[in-house]
Design an enzyme around this catalytic site. Structure first.
Site, PDB file in Angstrom:
ATOM      1  N   GLU A  42      73.562  50.072  24.437  1.00 56.72           N
ATOM      2  CA  GLU A  42      72.786  51.210  23.949  1.00 56.72           C
ATOM      3  C   GLU A  42      73.101  51.505  22.481  1.00 56.72           C
ATOM      4  O   GLU A  42      72.252  52.004  21.749  1.00 56.72           O
ATOM      5  CB  GLU A  42      73.063  52.431  24.841  1.00 56.72           C
ATOM      6  CG  GLU A  42      72.020  53.515  24.786  1.00 56.72           C
ATOM      7  CD  GLU A  42      70.644  53.112  25.325  1.00 56.72           C
ATOM      8  OE1 GLU A  42      70.525  52.027  25.940  1.00 56.72           O
ATOM      9  OE2 GLU A  42      69.693  53.877  25.115  1.00 56.72           O
ATOM     10  N   GLU A  96      63.921  48.675  22.206  1.00 51.97           N
ATOM     11  CA  GLU A  96      64.086  47.475  23.045  1.00 51.97           C
ATOM     12  C   GLU A  96      64.427  46.252  22.193  1.00 51.97           C
ATOM     13  O   GLU A  96      65.163  45.368  22.638  1.00 51.97           O
ATOM     14  CB  GLU A  96      62.830  47.234  23.897  1.00 51.97           C
ATOM     15  CG  GLU A  96      62.473  48.372  24.861  1.00 51.97           C
ATOM     16  CD  GLU A  96      63.611  48.829  25.757  1.00 51.97           C
ATOM     17  OE1 GLU A  96      64.498  48.018  26.079  1.00 51.97           O
ATOM     18  OE2 GLU A  96      63.623  50.021  26.135  1.00 51.97           O
TER      19      GLU A  96
HETATM   20 ZN    ZN Z   1      68.222  51.461  26.002  1.00 55.81          ZN
END
Ligand code: ZN
Length: 513
Positions: free
Chosen positions: A294, A265
């Protein structure tokens, strides 16, 4: 032009702030809100969400875009204003094509489905949620109908999260990746399994959290513009570029679960914290795609956080934090444990090598659902069949099978999963380019410092926000389009020594990779 642009920015800022307030209500709901707040909170979130949508789809924004677009053509190609007009137009058209009555119907259905899922999953009860999922598929197809001109019914969804990609461009990429991954998975499966019992010790949660926070402070996560709190499903959220928060969860009998979710995160959050502050209030003040987002989380979590150089510095520290668990465990044993490869049932617990096979199953199934080639009633069977053929495992129940991911039960069906794998692929490609430009990244990682990597990412990825598309960003940062070869090389270079694999076991690296 200046005046029209200022008017546009003012209107966008209002929509942006409303969306941020909605995020704040969400964040509170999943962290600190007492149960009794639920009914009012649901109402408040939907009210603010509606206001944000109204503000962004206001006819005046359309009029200003019409006025500005011809003028934008004369701006230099790299101009921020031209990018702002282009990106706002794309999102405005997307948001205005869907009637608000449909938006309301969809969000009401999704909220009810999500509630039902939170009950159905623990109860292992697919049958009860099946009619709702059938309706979600129906509504998702209806939604896709608002965007004619796409080749595949899943394309509008994919375009929304990973603009520039379609089923037709992702399929060959995933097929090549699969061809590269399967021989590595099979070669590892033939080796003795890794013992990861050293991670299953009880460790105080405060110490787990403190260790994770120390690492991300060194990564460069800015606590003046962020904080971490506890939740069930870790996520990142932002209320402005000056307030980008992360959440984590912790399990007392799992030494690294909270750590790796924290690193993940923080990778997302550092992307948002690194966006140019003068983009604030506009659609440029976001990560550019799910895949690029991502790539940032996975890079810090895996390419750094699960790497040997990283643990050369941090292993003595984690040993000191959890002496009872790790005093007699060598760094090698620990390194093997955190990189254990094993075909498994649950995507979020999957290792780096098998992870993408989980994603590809979902990608294929959701397209089949949308295309009407697979009925929801047959989904559990199709799911289990793919897990058997692709990963060689069989879920004992639906809980860890078709009910495991929130995506289809907390949103539409379509476009929800490809970003994970696109991000994995891109993480290795960006990392290779970063190390080429700044070779000191490797030695700094060994010393627990990360200035060079963070600086390179800020320069080449973070600061631009959504100014460039994922494809433009990738080409600018790495000199070429998205490619799987750096990712397959990375996996091989890491896992061949870990599992004693021989060159012949790699299989042929797909051509054109
Ligand atoms: Zn993620």
């Amino acid at each position: 032009m200046r005046e029209a642009l200022d008017q546009l920015k003012q209107r966008l800022f209002e929509a942006y702030d409303l969306a941020m307030v909605r995020s704040l209500l969400n964040w509170d709901q999943t962290t600190y809100m007492p149960k009794g707040g639920a009914p009012a909170r649901g109402r408040q979130i939907s009210l603010i969400g509606r206001r944000a949508h109204e503000a962004f789809t206001h006819v005046e924004i359309g009029r200003l875009l019409d006025q500005l677009e011809p003028l934008a053509a004369s701006l230099p190609p790299d101009s921020d204003d031209a990018a702002l007009i282009k990106v706002t137009r794309r999102e405005y058209d997307r948001a205005t094509r869907v009637p608000s009555s449909f938006v309301a119907e969809m969000s009401q259905h999704v909220a009810a489905t999500y509630q039902a899922w939170t009950v159905a999953r623990p109860a292992n009860d697919f049958a009860s949620i099946r009619p709702m999922l059938e309706h979600t598929v129906e509504l998702s197809r209806k939604y896709a109908d608002f965007f004619p001109g796409w080749k595949n019914v899943a394309d509008p969804f994919i375009d929304h999260d990973d603009h520039g990609m379609t089923v037709a461009t992702i399929r060959p990429l995933f097929d090549s990746l699969r061809k590269g991954l399967v021989p590595i998975v099979q070669a590892i499966a033939a080796k003795p399994p890794t013992d990861d019992s050293c991670l299953r010790h009880t460790a105080p949660i405060e110490a787990q959290l403190a260790f994770g926070l120390d690492v991300i402070r060194r990564f460069g996560y800015d606590f003046e513009r962020g904080r971490q709190d506890l939740t069930h499903h870790p996520f990142m959220t932002k209320f402005s570029l000056g307030d980008v928060r992360i959440t984590t969860r912790s399990r007392e009998n799992d030494l690294t679960d909270s750590l790796f979710s924290t690193l993940h995160e923080a990778g997302h959050a550092m992307y948002e914290q690194g966006i140019r502050r003068d983009f604030e209030g506009t659609p440029l003040a976001n990560g550019t795609s799910a895949g690029v987002h991502e790539s940032q989380s996975r890079m810090w979590e895996n390419l750094i956080g699960r790497s040997r150089p990283f643990w050369e510095h941090f292993y003595p520290k984690i040993q000191a934090s959890f002496p009872a668990a790790l005093r007699d465990v060598s760094v090698d044993t620990f390194y093997r444990a955190i990189n254990k490869v094993e075909p498994s049932l649950v995507r979020t617990d999957a290792d780096e090598v098998t992870y993408n096979l989980h994603v590809m199953i979902r990608f294929d199934l959701e397209i089949q659902l949308l295309e009407g080639k697979l009925a929801v009633a047959d989904l559990p069977e199709a799911w289990n069949a793919r897990y058997k053929s692709d990963l060689g495992v069989q879920a004992p129940d639906h809980r860890d099978g078709v009910l495991q991911d929130v995506h289809w039960y907390g949103g539409h069906v379509g476009g929800a999963f490809q970003g994970y794998t696109l991000g994995n692929i891109l993480s290795a490609q960006l990392f290779r380019a970063a190390v080429m430009a700044k070779p000191s990244i490797q030695s700094e990682t060994r010393e627990g410092t990360f200035e060079s990597l963070r600086g390179w990412l800020r320069e080449n990825v973070h600061q631009h926000g959504a100014k460039y598309t994922a494809d433009e960003l990738t080409r600018r940062a790495t000199g070429g389009p998205l490619a799987i070869e750096p990712y397959l090389d990375y996996l091989w270079d890491k896992y061949a020594p870990l599992y004693g694999l021989k060159a012949g076991e790699r299989g042929a690296v797909p051509a054109g990779a």
